[in-house]
Motif scaffolding. Structure first.
Motif, PDB file in Angstrom:
ATOM      1  N   TYR A  49      17.348  -7.588  -3.048  1.00 54.31           N
ATOM      2  CA  TYR A  49      16.370  -8.760  -2.665  1.00 54.31           C
ATOM      3  C   TYR A  49      15.158  -8.348  -3.707  1.00 54.31           C
ATOM      4  O   TYR A  49      15.243  -7.445  -4.276  1.00 54.31           O
ATOM      5  CB  TYR A  49      15.719  -8.380  -1.333  1.00 54.31           C
ATOM      6  N   GLU A  50      14.516  -9.450  -4.114  1.00 53.62           N
ATOM      7  CA  GLU A  50      13.413  -9.267  -5.031  1.00 53.62           C
ATOM      8  C   GLU A  50      12.365  -8.482  -4.023  1.00 53.62           C
ATOM      9  O   GLU A  50      12.205  -8.350  -2.936  1.00 53.62           O
ATOM     10  CB  GLU A  50      12.528 -10.798  -4.998  1.00 53.62           C
ATOM     11  N   THR A  51      11.480  -7.836  -5.056  1.00 50.94           N
ATOM     12  CA  THR A  51      10.412  -6.843  -4.663  1.00 50.94           C
ATOM     13  C   THR A  51       9.183  -7.045  -4.963  1.00 50.94           C
ATOM     14  O   THR A  51       8.816  -7.666  -6.318  1.00 50.94           O
ATOM     15  CB  THR A  51      11.065  -5.318  -5.027  1.00 50.94           C
ATOM     16  N   GLU A  52       8.200  -6.996  -4.111  1.00 53.43           N
ATOM     17  CA  GLU A  52       6.889  -7.245  -4.696  1.00 53.43           C
ATOM     18  C   GLU A  52       5.767  -6.074  -4.175  1.00 53.43           C
ATOM     19  O   GLU A  52       6.098  -5.647  -3.039  1.00 53.43           O
ATOM     20  CB  GLU A  52       6.308  -8.563  -4.049  1.00 53.43           C
ATOM     21  N   ALA A  53       5.118  -5.627  -4.996  1.00 53.36           N
ATOM     22  CA  ALA A  53       4.046  -4.402  -4.928  1.00 53.36           C
ATOM     23  C   ALA A  53       2.768  -5.369  -4.483  1.00 53.36           C
ATOM     24  O   ALA A  53       2.420  -6.356  -5.127  1.00 53.36           O
ATOM     25  CB  ALA A  53       3.881  -3.526  -5.930  1.00 53.36           C
ATOM     26  N   SER A  54       1.991  -4.803  -3.402  1.00 53.63           N
ATOM     27  CA  SER A  54       0.820  -5.398  -3.195  1.00 53.63           C
ATOM     28  C   SER A  54      -0.298  -4.345  -2.472  1.00 53.63           C
ATOM     29  O   SER A  54       0.241  -3.305  -1.898  1.00 53.63           O
ATOM     30  CB  SER A  54       1.112  -6.540  -2.295  1.00 53.63           C
ATOM     31  N   GLY A  55      -1.207  -4.530  -2.442  1.00 50.21           N
ATOM     32  CA  GLY A  55      -2.328  -3.679  -1.728  1.00 50.21           C
ATOM     33  C   GLY A  55      -3.245  -2.845  -2.509  1.00 50.21           C
ATOM     34  O   GLY A  55      -2.659  -1.904  -3.017  1.00 50.21           O
ATOM     35  N   GLY A  56      -4.380  -3.490  -2.777  1.00 49.80           N
ATOM     36  CA  GLY A  56      -5.325  -2.405  -3.513  1.00 49.80           C
ATOM     37  C   GLY A  56      -5.063  -2.178  -5.071  1.00 49.80           C
ATOM     38  O   GLY A  56      -5.488  -1.181  -5.678  1.00 49.80           O
ATOM     39  N   ILE A  57      -4.200  -2.822  -5.434  1.00 52.57           N
ATOM     40  CA  ILE A  57      -3.711  -2.545  -6.956  1.00 52.57           C
ATOM     41  C   ILE A  57      -4.902  -3.174  -7.979  1.00 52.57           C
ATOM     42  O   ILE A  57      -5.338  -4.215  -8.078  1.00 52.57           O
ATOM     43  CB  ILE A  57      -2.586  -3.302  -7.471  1.00 52.57           C
ATOM     44  N   THR A  58      -5.307  -2.012  -8.714  1.00 48.31           N
ATOM     45  CA  THR A  58      -6.448  -2.332  -9.812  1.00 48.31           C
ATOM     46  C   THR A  58      -5.896  -2.243 -11.264  1.00 48.31           C
ATOM     47  O   THR A  58      -4.463  -1.676 -11.544  1.00 48.31           O
ATOM     48  CB  THR A  58      -7.577  -1.196  -9.708  1.00 48.31           C
ATOM     49  N   ASN A  80       0.671  -1.147   0.016  1.00 44.52           N
ATOM     50  CA  ASN A  80      -0.023   0.051  -0.011  1.00 44.52           C
ATOM     51  C   ASN A  80       0.810   1.300   0.164  1.00 44.52           C
ATOM     52  O   ASN A  80       0.614   2.075   0.681  1.00 44.52           O
ATOM     53  CB  ASN A  80      -0.878  -0.204   1.407  1.00 44.52           C
ATOM     54  N   MET A  81       1.886   1.204  -0.834  1.00 45.81           N
ATOM     55  CA  MET A  81       2.800   2.438  -0.824  1.00 45.81           C
ATOM     56  C   MET A  81       2.420   3.104  -1.837  1.00 45.81           C
ATOM     57  O   MET A  81       1.898   2.652  -3.099  1.00 45.81           O
ATOM     58  CB  MET A  81       4.240   1.791  -0.980  1.00 45.81           C
ATOM     59  N   SER A  82       2.375   4.565  -1.862  1.00 45.69           N
ATOM     60  CA  SER A  82       2.224   5.390  -2.984  1.00 45.69           C
ATOM     61  C   SER A  82       3.497   5.000  -4.286  1.00 45.69           C
ATOM     62  O   SER A  82       4.623   4.371  -3.584  1.00 45.69           O
ATOM     63  CB  SER A  82       2.419   6.762  -2.765  1.00 45.69           C
ATOM     64  N   THR A  83       3.276   5.586  -5.287  1.00 45.09           N
ATOM     65  CA  THR A  83       4.229   5.315  -6.334  1.00 45.09           C
ATOM     66  C   THR A  83       5.495   5.801  -6.136  1.00 45.09           C
ATOM     67  O   THR A  83       6.815   5.336  -6.359  1.00 45.09           O
ATOM     68  CB  THR A  83       4.018   5.548  -7.837  1.00 45.09           C
ATOM     69  N   ILE A 127       4.194  -8.033  -8.718  1.00 44.52           N
ATOM     70  CA  ILE A 127       2.673  -7.612  -8.335  1.00 44.52           C
ATOM     71  C   ILE A 127       1.751  -8.361  -7.996  1.00 44.52           C
ATOM     72  O   ILE A 127       1.479  -9.276  -8.934  1.00 44.52           O
ATOM     73  CB  ILE A 127       2.406  -6.466  -9.411  1.00 44.52           C
ATOM     74  N   SER A 128       1.590  -8.403  -6.584  1.00 46.61           N
ATOM     75  CA  SER A 128       0.307  -9.569  -6.385  1.00 46.61           C
ATOM     76  C   SER A 128      -0.834  -8.854  -6.216  1.00 46.61           C
ATOM     77  O   SER A 128      -1.102  -7.728  -5.721  1.00 46.61           O
ATOM     78  CB  SER A 128       0.753 -10.009  -5.010  1.00 46.61           C
ATOM     79  N   VAL A 129      -2.201  -9.420  -6.871  1.00 42.84           N
ATOM     80  CA  VAL A 129      -3.338  -8.881  -6.965  1.00 42.84           C
ATOM     81  C   VAL A 129      -4.395  -9.995  -6.406  1.00 42.84           C
ATOM     82  O   VAL A 129      -4.505 -11.141  -7.235  1.00 42.84           O
ATOM     83  CB  VAL A 129      -3.858  -8.420  -8.327  1.00 42.84           C
ATOM     84  N   GLY A 130      -4.934  -9.727  -5.311  1.00 40.54           N
ATOM     85  CA  GLY A 130      -5.910 -10.771  -4.795  1.00 40.54           C
ATOM     86  C   GLY A 130      -7.252 -10.999  -5.385  1.00 40.54           C
ATOM     87  O   GLY A 130      -7.842 -12.182  -5.425  1.00 40.54           O
TER      88      GLY A 130
END
Length: 285
Positions: free
Chosen positions: A242-251, A225-228, A266-269
């Motif tokens: 390290y590997e990085t993964e963005a997550s949280g409310g991504i549309t 849930n970080m800003s860009t 980028i993980s998207v539930g």
């Protein structure tokens, strides 16, 4: 196109449970109204646009119901589909076709919806280097098929369950007393248990990113849930260590901008918890 968790045994167990739930002591509608020796055929009619998924599974289901059913596949898993397409035909005992019908449709409609949305989101980040991941936000007892559908749609599977990777999320961190405490406790636990599992830690601030970097001994840092702007700074701080993964409310409206921050994943539930099924129908002809 089958992930490692798709095995003859895992599929057989799933189908057995699903048929027990649906058929019980018999498909009495078909048994009562259709002669036992009646032979017929049906076709899988597509009634929406997207990506087809579940064809291979359908073959297993038909064979589990009646090994003599004959499936003629016209469109494979991963194929682009449009309204009016015929994915396959099935021939054989009419009672058997009808008994298998609903399980085939329930699986394929949901899997196709997941594959279609996965394909769409993947297309939005094409060329960025970021890979699209699913999550554990799946339907109980149907996770295997939902994650399979993500792969068919061109996405990638995150961990399968709680047992095959360590993910230290916000609640773990808070309960443990902080990033450093959560990581070091996990490292000691894995050493004591003799387990070789990758560790991912979720971070919410740049301070937590820095603490994760200083502690070390991890595999991936999640930027939650970080800003860009903050995400770009975090990626620069991590610097490929390290590997990085963005997550949280991504549309679909934000995923491209997130990918352009330089994250690896980028993980998207929503890939599995908020999709619309593709309308499919099994029609006699």
């Amino acid at each position: 196109m089958k992930p490692i968790y798709i095995t003859e045994n895992s599929i057989s167990e799933f189908i057995a449970r699903a048929l027990a739930e649906d058929v019980g002591d018999g498909d009495h509608s078909s048994l009562a109204s259709i002669p036992a020796d009646a032979q017929n055929q049906a076709r899988l009619l597509v009634k929406g646009d997207g990506i087809l998924a579940g064809v291979a599974l359908a073959g297993y289901i038909f064979k589990a119901v009646d090994a003599d059913l004959q499936l003629d596949v016209l469109l494979q898993d991963g194929a682009g589909i449009k309204k009016g397409d015929v994915a396959f035909t099935v021939k054989g005992k009419a009672q058997s076709i009808l008994t298998a019908e609903r399980l085939v449709l329930n699986c394929m409609q949901r899997m196709s919806g997941i594959a279609s949305y996965t394909h769409y989101l993947s297309s939005l980040i094409e060329g960025t280097g970021a890979k699209l991941l699913d999550t554990r936000k799946t339907t109980p007892n149907f996770r295997m098929m939902e994650k399979w559908a993500v792969v068919i749609g061109g996405g990638h599977n995150h961990r399968y369950g709680l047992y095959d990777m360590v993910m230290l999320k916000d609640n773990h961190v808070d309960y443990a007393g902080g990033i450093r405490e959560a990581i070091t406790a996990t490292q000691q636990y894995l050493k004591n248990k003799g387990k070789d599992l990758k560790i991912e830690v979720e971070t919410r601030t740049l301070q937590e990113v820095q603490e994760a970097l200083e502690t070390g001994g991890i595999h991936r840092i999640m930027l939650d849930n970080m800003s860009t702007d903050m995400m770009r700074e975090a990626v620069a701080m991590i610097g490929g260590k390290y590997e990085t993964e963005a997550s949280g409310g991504i549309t679909d409206e934000t995923i491209r901008a997130v990918a352009e921050c330089g994250v690896d994943y980028i993980s998207v539930g929503a890939l599995t918890h908020s999709i619309k099924s593709i309308d499919l129908s099994l029609k006699a002809y």
